[in-house]
Design a protein around this motif. Structure first.
Motif, short mmCIF file in Angstrom:
data_model
loop_
_atom_site.label_atom_id
_atom_site.label_comp_id
_atom_site.label_asym_id
_atom_site.label_seq_id
_atom_site.Cartn_x
_atom_site.Cartn_y
_atom_site.Cartn_z
N SER A 39 -42.63 -11.61 14.36
CA SER A 39 -41.83 -11.27 13.19
C SER A 39 -42.60 -10.45 12.16
O SER A 39 -41.99 -9.74 11.37
CB SER A 39 -41.27 -12.54 12.53
OG SER A 39 -42.27 -13.24 11.82
N VAL A 72 -36.23 -13.99 12.43
CA VAL A 72 -37.48 -13.72 13.13
C VAL A 72 -37.40 -12.52 14.05
O VAL A 72 -38.42 -11.95 14.42
CB VAL A 72 -37.96 -14.95 13.95
CG1 VAL A 72 -38.29 -16.10 13.04
CG2 VAL A 72 -36.99 -15.33 15.00
N ARG A 74 -37.33 -9.05 15.66
CA ARG A 74 -37.90 -7.76 15.29
C ARG A 74 -37.32 -6.74 16.26
O ARG A 74 -37.57 -6.83 17.45
CB ARG A 74 -39.42 -7.84 15.42
CG ARG A 74 -40.11 -6.70 14.80
CD ARG A 74 -41.61 -6.88 14.84
NE ARG A 74 -42.19 -5.64 14.46
CZ ARG A 74 -42.58 -5.35 13.23
NH1 ARG A 74 -42.51 -6.25 12.30
NH2 ARG A 74 -43.07 -4.16 12.95
#
Length: 190
Positions: A39, A72, A74
């Motif tokens: 993250s 979280v 990405r």
């Protein structure tokens, strides 16, 4: 320096939030470390940890049911590895060495497989915080395979060596080791 401090604080914050929302299975501590690192941009893991969106969301719902997967996730690193045959062989090796019959082991096999395609130590590419984290992850999820690493070989090297030996090749290097700063520690004999 300030960016590093913010990244560390964010890393700890994400990790703490995940740990507070976990179900209590052993895999979740290392998974929380990987997710927290991912993250904040550490490691090499691609979008959805290489699992695809649906599998990633199922994994999050299973292990961190009160966490927001979008917090979280990405999504700026597409899966750019084009070594499909290699990925399939690594994934099959890990699946054949599963500890039990948990869907978590299938997810971890996919994650570890993609991590193997990075250029650093496997624990770093996965976003784990130290090598013992990876050893524990391997024992928890792939015990029959992990127990064969009785000489404490680096994990990436060990996995590729297993692939080579299954093909009858007994001198084998993992594909990205030549660029690793610790190449001499793994491959040069004193």
């Amino acid at each position: 320096m300030l960016n590093a401090v913010r990244r560390d604080e964010s890393l700890e914050s994400v990790y703490a939030g995940l740990m507070a929302s976990r179900r209590g299975e052993p895999v979740e501590e290392n998974l929380a470390r990987m997710l927290a690192s991912w993250s904040v941009g550490l490691g090499v893991m691609p979008d959805w940890l290489g699992l695809g969106e649906m599998a990633f969301r199922r994994m999050m719902a299973r292990h961190f049911p009160r966490a927001d997967p979008d917090r979280v996730a990405r999504l700026d690193r597409p899966l750019g590895f084009n070594r499909h045959d290699e990925r399939e062989e690594l994934n099959q090796l890990l699946l054949a060495g599963r500890t039990g019959a948990s869907e978590s082991e299938v997810w971890m096999a996919g994650i570890v497989t993609v991590g193997c395609l990075g250029n650093d130590h496997l624990w770093q590419d996965l976003g784990l915080w130290c090598r013992p984290d990876l050893s524990q992850l391997m024992l928890d999820n792939f015990a029959p395979l992990a127990l064969r690493n009785d000489k404490n070989m680096k994990w990436k090297r060990f996995l590729y060596k297993q692939l080579c030996e299954s093909e009858g090749i007994y001198v084998c290097r993992s594909p990205s080791c030549e660029v690793c700063v610790d190449f001499a520690k793994c491959f040069v004999q004193a």
